[in-house]
Design a protein around this motif. Structure first.
Motif, PDB file in Angstrom:
ATOM      1  N   SER A   1     -21.159  56.216 -22.364  1.00  0.00           N
ATOM      2  CA  SER A   1     -21.365  56.906 -23.638  1.00  0.00           C
ATOM      3  C   SER A   1     -20.814  56.027 -24.761  1.00  0.00           C
ATOM      4  CB  SER A   1     -20.669  58.265 -23.628  1.00  0.00           C
ATOM      5  OG  SER A   1     -19.262  58.100 -23.444  1.00  0.00           O
TER       6      SER A   1
ATOM      7  N   GLY B   1     -26.560  59.057 -20.636  1.00  0.00           N
ATOM      8  CA  GLY B   1     -27.989  59.152 -20.338  1.00  0.00           C
ATOM      9  C   GLY B   1     -28.825  58.466 -21.396  1.00  0.00           C
ATOM     10  N   GLN B   2     -28.392  58.555 -22.653  1.00  0.00           N
ATOM     11  CA  GLN B   2     -29.144  57.921 -23.744  1.00  0.00           C
ATOM     12  C   GLN B   2     -28.985  56.407 -23.744  1.00  0.00           C
ATOM     13  OE1 GLN B   2     -27.224  60.564 -26.729  1.00  0.00           O
ATOM     14  NE2 GLN B   2     -29.298  60.747 -27.608  1.00  0.00           N
ATOM     15  N   THR B   3     -27.786  55.927 -23.383  1.00  0.00           N
ATOM     16  CA  THR B   3     -27.534  54.483 -23.421  1.00  0.00           C
ATOM     17  C   THR B   3     -27.906  53.789 -22.122  1.00  0.00           C
ATOM     18  OG1 THR B   3     -25.253  54.723 -22.619  1.00  0.00           O
ATOM     19  CG2 THR B   3     -25.616  54.840 -25.011  1.00  0.00           C
TER      20      THR B   3
ATOM     21  N   TYR C   1     -30.498  46.565 -27.611  1.00  0.00           N
ATOM     22  CA  TYR C   1     -29.767  47.830 -27.642  1.00  0.00           C
ATOM     23  C   TYR C   1     -29.333  48.100 -29.082  1.00  0.00           C
ATOM     24  CZ  TYR C   1     -29.518  46.881 -22.630  1.00  0.00           C
ATOM     25  OH  TYR C   1     -29.841  46.587 -21.324  1.00  0.00           O
TER      26      TYR C   1
ATOM     27  N   PHE D   1     -23.756  58.945 -28.568  1.00  0.00           N
ATOM     28  CA  PHE D   1     -24.830  58.679 -27.621  1.00  0.00           C
ATOM     29  C   PHE D   1     -24.280  58.869 -26.206  1.00  0.00           C
ATOM     30  CE2 PHE D   1     -25.596  56.210 -31.431  1.00  0.00           C
ATOM     31  CZ  PHE D   1     -26.918  56.505 -31.727  1.00  0.00           C
ATOM     32  N   SER D   2     -24.911  59.747 -25.456  1.00  0.00           N
ATOM     33  CA  SER D   2     -24.453  60.037 -24.094  1.00  0.00           C
ATOM     34  C   SER D   2     -24.795  58.877 -23.169  1.00  0.00           C
ATOM     35  CB  SER D   2     -25.121  61.318 -23.585  1.00  0.00           C
ATOM     36  OG  SER D   2     -26.507  61.099 -23.418  1.00  0.00           O
TER      37      SER D   2
ATOM     38  N   GLN E   1     -32.117  52.211 -35.583  1.00  0.00           N
ATOM     39  CA  GLN E   1     -33.004  53.209 -34.994  1.00  0.00           C
ATOM     40  C   GLN E   1     -34.375  53.182 -35.665  1.00  0.00           C
ATOM     41  OE1 GLN E   1     -30.363  56.680 -35.461  1.00  0.00           O
ATOM     42  NE2 GLN E   1     -30.399  56.923 -33.229  1.00  0.00           N
TER      43      GLN E   1
END
Length: 549
Positions: free
Chosen positions: A269, A263-265, A326, A260-261, A302
């Protein structure tokens, strides 16, 4: 009493002539419930103020003396077994021994008062020390010789060339313990802490509570006050939420790398790993939870969604703000107390009812008026937390953990099939957990340092906390018949696996992450060690067909 007019002169003379008989309680029969007693004291002062001390209140707790004693011993034995694997940290103190006997005895008495016995860890002052024999003296003047295996734990302190802070020499204050073979050996006060709590899932009654290694040494109640990360022991609550989304024990989930980058988190990362650093590809949910596969848990999270998972865990008594929404929640990144974990697992154990822990059963005033009476059961409609079907399937999964998974030692040691539970080990082995139950008794065991630090690269919940739980349960379940859960309405069994009726084969979630790339973000040198050959579309279909059938 004579001076204050409570007795006459004749009564005083008769009393003086009586033979004084001292009745002492043996160490073996002493019930250590100091942490629980302090919890009761605080509750009474909170409710009644200073009158708690003068009103003549009688408080009856839910503790069972035999189980409290078993919990105390199991915790201390577990902590001491761990500490025996650690380096010798040296004497607790050191004094100059006077040459005159009277002065020497006084000096020894004074230093041992400052370092009192701690349960079966006895304090003593060294008189002579060589690599083959140490002679110590206790406060009562008893001289004790330690030789052979009794010196093994402190060998570094007796070496010819050793650092001054760990050297055992005349005047050093050390600890002794008598082993099962009745031989004395050198030991030390442990630095690590632990907590244990057991409760009845049908009523919430706390049957045993030990808040730390020793109340006099550290009064912080780790059972009720220590907020620690639960690690994988939190996974069952996420899987419980996923069952409502169509997951089943037969759902196939890919144990494959994930990345997970930032940006995603929304921050750094993240590349979750399994405890052993290996990946095994597609596997059933049942096998994944038994083997505590982190990558599978993240994919299950998810499916649920972090916000949904956060709301779901509050059904078990957890606080939403301590479990941020999260993906890391799937791996137990929030914070809990051991008491909370026992109460949370009680929901599974009792068929889906929330079981707030209760230590105080009854409070009675001096003249016999009952001021408080605890309920005898939590299994009422208003306490329903999750559906009975949900609890039944989670029970089935947690039973697999104690049969073939990370806690298989439970069933092999206790020789009974009605055991359920989950191990937990946090990142860098900072916290070690085991929470488990038999239908009539739930217990949580935790081990860790007050100031969080690594317990050791090979230390896990299965190796540290599970043995404490097993030792306790071996006593608590001695006369308890083996029990099983009845299959509730709305559950079907197909191909040896359980399903919600509406999510049977072909209608629920059949697979997760099966099209994810393999091996993903592994370093080149790791790929050959950790990754099996990439699964083809045909492979995946055949695996799915296998679990469907």
């Amino acid at each position: 009493m004579l001076e204050n007019g409570f007795i006459s002169g004749d009564e005083a003379q008769l009393a003086k002539k009586e033979t004084l008989k001292i009745r002492s309680q043996s160490r073996e029969n002493l019930v250590h419930a100091e942490f629980a007693a302090e919890m009761v004291r605080q509750a009474m002062v909170s409710q009644y103020g200073d009158e708690a001390y003068t009103r003549g209140l009688t408080v009856i707790t839910s503790l069972v003396s035999s189980e409290q004693q078993a919990a105390y011993k199991a915790l201390r034995d577990g902590v001491m077994a761990y500490d025996a694997r650690q380096r010798y940290r040296g004497p607790e103190a050191s004094i100059e021994l006077p040459t005159q006997k009277a002065a020497r005895d006084d000096a020894i008495d004074e230093i041992l008062i400052e370092h009192p016995d701690n349960g079966d860890l006895l304090s003593a002052v060294v008189l002579t020390a060589t690599s083959s024999k140490v002679v110590v003296v206790r406060q009562d003047g008893e001289a004790i010789e330690i030789t052979g295996n009794g010196l093994r734990a402190a060998a570094s302190g007796l070496a010819a060339k050793t650092s001054p802070e760990i050297q055992i020499k005349p005047g050093a204050v050390i600890r002794l313990v008598k082993g099962d073979d009745k031989e004395w050996r050198i030991s030390q006060l442990p630095e690590v802490e632990s907590a244990f709590v057991a409760m009845d899932p049908r009523s919430g009654a706390v049957r045993a509570l030990v808040g730390g290694f020793d109340f006099q040494k550290n009064k912080f109640n780790h059972a009720a006050q220590a907020w620690r990360q639960p690690g994988s022991s939190f996974k069952p609550f996420i899987y419980s939420a996923a069952l409502e989304k169509g997951l089943s024990p037969a759902t196939v989930v890919n144990d494959a790398p994930m990345y997970f980058s930032a940006g995603q988190t929304g921050g750094k990362s993240w590349e979750p790993k399994n405890y052993d650093g290996r990946f095994e590809g597609p596997m059933s949910v049942r096998r994944a939870l038994a083997k505590s596969k982190n990558l599978v848990s993240v994919r299950v999270m998810q499916l649920v969604g972090p916000e949904n998972a956060q709301a779901w865990v509050t059904r078990f008594g957890f606080q939403a703000d301590r479990h941020p929404p999260y993906l890391t929640m799937a791996l137990g990144a929030g914070t809990v107390t051991p008491l909370q974990m026992a109460a949370g697992y009680s929901v599974f154990a009792n068929g889906g009812y929330r079981a707030p822990p209760s230590l105080i059963m009854r409070v009675v005033e001096q003249r016999g008026r009952v001021l408080y009476q605890a309920p005898t059961t939590v299994m009422t409609p208003e306490n329903r937390a999750i559906d009975e079907r949900n609890a039944f399937i989670v029970n089935s999964l947690l039973q697999e953990v104690t049969r073939t998974g990370t806690a298989a030692r439970a069933q092999s040691k206790l020789k009974r099939g009605d055991l359920f539970g989950k191990t937990g080990t946090t990142n860098d082995s900072v916290d070690a957990w085991f929470v488990g139950y038999q239908p009539s008794l739930v217990a949580a065991a935790w081990v860790g340092y007050d100031v969080p630090r690594n317990l050791g690269s090979r230390e896990t919940g299965g190796g540290l906390s599970l043995p404490i739980w097993i030792d306790f349960m071996s006593q608590a379940l001695k006369d308890v018949p083996v029990a099983d859960y009845k299959v509730p309405p709305g559950i079907i069994r197909v191909g040896g696996e359980w399903y919600f009726e509406e999510f049977g084969p072909g209608r629920g979630v059949s697979g997760l992450g099966l099209n994810d790339p393999w091996p993903g973000s592994l370093a080149e040198e790791d790929r050959g060690l950790n990754a099996p050959p990439p699964a083809t579309v045909e492979d995946r279909r055949s695996i799915l067909d296998l679990f469907r059938n």
